[in-house]
Write a protein that holds these residues in place. Sequence first.
Motif, PDB file in Angstrom:
ATOM      1  N   LEU A 198      -4.217   4.286  -1.052  1.00 51.76           N
ATOM      2  CA  LEU A 198      -4.951   3.582  -2.096  1.00 51.76           C
ATOM      3  C   LEU A 198      -4.643   4.069  -3.509  1.00 51.76           C
TER       4      LEU A 198
ATOM      5  N   ILE B 273      -3.594  -6.962  -1.766  1.00 54.18           N
ATOM      6  CA  ILE B 273      -2.765  -6.038  -1.000  1.00 54.18           C
ATOM      7  C   ILE B 273      -1.990  -6.823   0.053  1.00 54.18           C
TER       8      ILE B 273
ATOM      9  N   THR C 247      -9.686  -1.239   0.875  1.00 53.18           N
ATOM     10  CA  THR C 247      -8.940  -1.834  -0.241  1.00 53.18           C
ATOM     11  C   THR C 247      -9.827  -2.805  -1.015  1.00 53.18           C
TER      12      THR C 247
ATOM     13  N   LEU D  45       0.807  -1.223   0.000  1.00 55.50           N
ATOM     14  CA  LEU D  45       0.000   0.000   0.000  1.00 55.50           C
ATOM     15  C   LEU D  45       0.837   1.268   0.000  1.00 55.50           C
TER      16      LEU D  45
END
Length: 219
Positions: free
Chosen positions: A64, A81, A94, A56
């Motif tokens: 994001l 992720i 996410t 991330l």
Amino acid sequence: MHRILIIDDHPIFRHAMITILGKKFPESETLEANSISEALTLLEQDDKFDLIMLDLNMPETCGLNGLLEVRNQHPNIPVVIISAETEKQNILQTISYGAVGFISKSSKIEEIATSIESIFEGNVCLPSEILRTPSTRTRVTNDNGISPEQIRSLTRKELTVLKYLTQGLANKVIAYELNISETTVKSHVSSILKKLGASNRVKVVASAANIDFNQYVFN
């Protein structure tokens, strides 16, 4: 054979992931990129990947933004992720932004390998130990889009399956826990999606993560 792209700015972590994936999927091919820009350049040349593993937070991107860039330019490649993030709402976000799962960097080696395997089987991967904890952010209204009436339309078995889904369990694990076939679990999932008006499993898991199932399952 699976083709996987790891996007992370830490070379030691990328090497560790390549080692884990190589042992779990010996026929797989794993490529690496140390930034979003490097990854996008690579993907422009060759986008035949079965999965992208994305950190991330990297120097050139924040939160994001990296996920959005990758998803916007290559929407057909699943993205999971892998991050040290622990805030529940950030993890859920996410998923709502299109990731097929979230893996904590603090996970054990076998847990990471099993999570990737579960994603390849078509499941949503979520860290159950994090999702079971309450969010540190105050939610004034219920914005998950699932009404109490929709929840009550589910059968007791469907509610139980949905609860397990929000804990990140794969179909075969749910089947074992409920002593039913995996085919029956898939049938329940299809019914859940229809009743809740969700287009796919990822969206229903993200939407239902904050539901207090006890008030529905045991009442």
